[in-house]
Structures are given as C-alpha cells and as structure tokens.
Design a protein around this motif. Structure first.
Motif, PDB file in Angstrom:
ATOM      1  N   THR A   3      18.410  67.212  26.334  1.00 23.54           N
ATOM      2  CA  THR A   3      18.741  67.766  25.025  1.00 23.54           C
ATOM      3  C   THR A   3      18.007  66.990  23.940  1.00 23.54           C
ATOM      4  OG1 THR A   3      20.627  66.295  24.659  1.00 23.54           O
ATOM      5  CG2 THR A   3      21.064  68.376  25.846  1.00 23.54           C
ATOM      6  N   ARG A   4      17.963  67.566  22.774  1.00 22.87           N
ATOM      7  CA  ARG A   4      17.337  66.905  21.618  1.00 22.87           C
ATOM      8  C   ARG A   4      18.007  65.549  21.354  1.00 22.87           C
ATOM      9  NH1 ARG A   4      14.546  69.671  18.035  1.00 22.87           N
ATOM     10  NH2 ARG A   4      13.859  68.614  16.186  1.00 22.87           N
ATOM     11  N   GLU A   5      19.323  65.514  21.473  1.00 22.38           N
ATOM     12  CA  GLU A   5      20.075  64.277  21.233  1.00 22.38           C
ATOM     13  C   GLU A   5      19.723  63.207  22.274  1.00 22.38           C
ATOM     14  OE1 GLU A   5      22.245  61.854  18.940  1.00 22.38           O
ATOM     15  OE2 GLU A   5      21.762  63.924  18.458  1.00 22.38           O
ATOM     16  N   LYS A  12      14.917  56.062  20.385  1.00 27.88           N
ATOM     17  CA  LYS A  12      15.428  54.913  19.637  1.00 27.88           C
ATOM     18  C   LYS A  12      15.503  53.668  20.519  1.00 27.88           C
ATOM     19  CE  LYS A  12      18.684  53.714  16.064  1.00 27.88           C
ATOM     20  NZ  LYS A  12      19.837  54.139  15.263  1.00 27.88           N
ATOM     21  N   VAL A  13      15.888  53.836  21.769  1.00 29.01           N
ATOM     22  CA  VAL A  13      15.921  52.703  22.702  1.00 29.01           C
ATOM     23  C   VAL A  13      14.514  52.145  22.902  1.00 29.01           C
ATOM     24  CG1 VAL A  13      16.333  52.075  25.120  1.00 29.01           C
ATOM     25  CG2 VAL A  13      18.044  53.398  23.867  1.00 29.01           C
ATOM     26  N   ARG A  14      13.535  53.025  23.070  1.00 31.84           N
ATOM     27  CA  ARG A  14      12.151  52.585  23.264  1.00 31.84           C
ATOM     28  C   ARG A  14      11.652  51.854  22.016  1.00 31.84           C
ATOM     29  NH1 ARG A  14       9.432  50.268  26.381  1.00 31.84           N
ATOM     30  NH2 ARG A  14      10.712  51.411  27.826  1.00 31.84           N
ATOM     31  N   LEU A  15      11.936  52.408  20.834  1.00 34.13           N
ATOM     32  CA  LEU A  15      11.512  51.751  19.593  1.00 34.13           C
ATOM     33  C   LEU A  15      12.198  50.400  19.430  1.00 34.13           C
ATOM     34  CD1 LEU A  15      11.461  54.782  17.147  1.00 34.13           C
ATOM     35  CD2 LEU A  15       9.488  53.584  18.116  1.00 34.13           C
ATOM     36  N   ASN A  29      16.573  56.119   8.305  1.00 33.24           N
ATOM     37  CA  ASN A  29      15.462  57.073   8.252  1.00 33.24           C
ATOM     38  C   ASN A  29      14.457  56.864   9.386  1.00 33.24           C
ATOM     39  OD1 ASN A  29      16.384  58.296   5.852  1.00 33.24           O
ATOM     40  ND2 ASN A  29      15.591  56.559   4.702  1.00 33.24           N
ATOM     41  N   TRP A  30      14.871  56.224  10.447  1.00 37.37           N
ATOM     42  CA  TRP A  30      13.948  55.886  11.531  1.00 37.37           C
ATOM     43  C   TRP A  30      13.270  57.119  12.121  1.00 37.37           C
ATOM     44  CZ3 TRP A  30      14.298  57.485  16.606  1.00 37.37           C
ATOM     45  CH2 TRP A  30      15.492  58.077  16.992  1.00 37.37           C
ATOM     46  N   GLU A  31      13.955  58.260  12.128  1.00 38.30           N
ATOM     47  CA  GLU A  31      13.406  59.473  12.743  1.00 38.30           C
ATOM     48  C   GLU A  31      12.260  60.096  11.946  1.00 38.30           C
ATOM     49  OE1 GLU A  31      16.308  62.357  14.461  1.00 38.30           O
ATOM     50  OE2 GLU A  31      17.734  60.989  13.515  1.00 38.30           O
TER      51      GLU A  31
END
Length: 80
Positions: A3-5, A12-15, A29-31
């Motif tokens: 899913t998108r979520e 976010k985990v990778r970043l 605003n990370w996205e």
C-alpha cells in the motif's frame, strides 16, 4: 501489493538509516523534499530505491525482471 502507507514507512525507514540528519531537518515535510535533499548522488538514489523495492518484494515473495529495474531506475532521480 504494498500500500501507499507501507511504501511511505519503508521510505522513511530507509531515509532514517541513510540520512538521519536530513530527515530531522525536513521534519513533518519529509515527503515533499526531492530525493536530492537526502542523497548527494544519482547512484545513492538508485541504491536506496532498489533497497526499498527489494524489501517490499521480499515481503511479498515476488521479484522484478531486469527490464523493470531499468525502468524504475530511469523513472527516479535526485529531482523526484
């Protein structure tokens, strides 16, 4: 299919792993930040996106043919 979520969480985990200071700097605003905000090189973006895709595919017990990997790499860059 992820899913998108789920993809957002994986991203976010990778970043957080690859660029924690930049992720903290981006805050909520990370996205909306381009990948170039987190990665200095195109190669860094390619590696990170492939890792995310591999994690998703492993969870789902699936794989991608080589031409799809090339399409993924061509469709994502530091401006994405």
């Amino acid at each position: 299919m992820a899913t998108r979520e789920e993809v957002k969480i994986d991203m976010k985990v990778r970043l957080y792993h690859d660029s924690p200071q930049r992720l903290f700097q981006a805050g909520p605003n990370w996205e909306v930040q381009p990948l170039g905000f987190y990665y200095d090189t195109e190669q860094g973006v390619d590696i990170a996106m492939k890792r995310i895709m591999l994690d998703i595919l492993a969870r789902e017990g699936k794989s991608l043919p080589n031409n799809r990997w090339n399409q993924l790499r061509a469709g994502i860059n530091r401006d994405t």
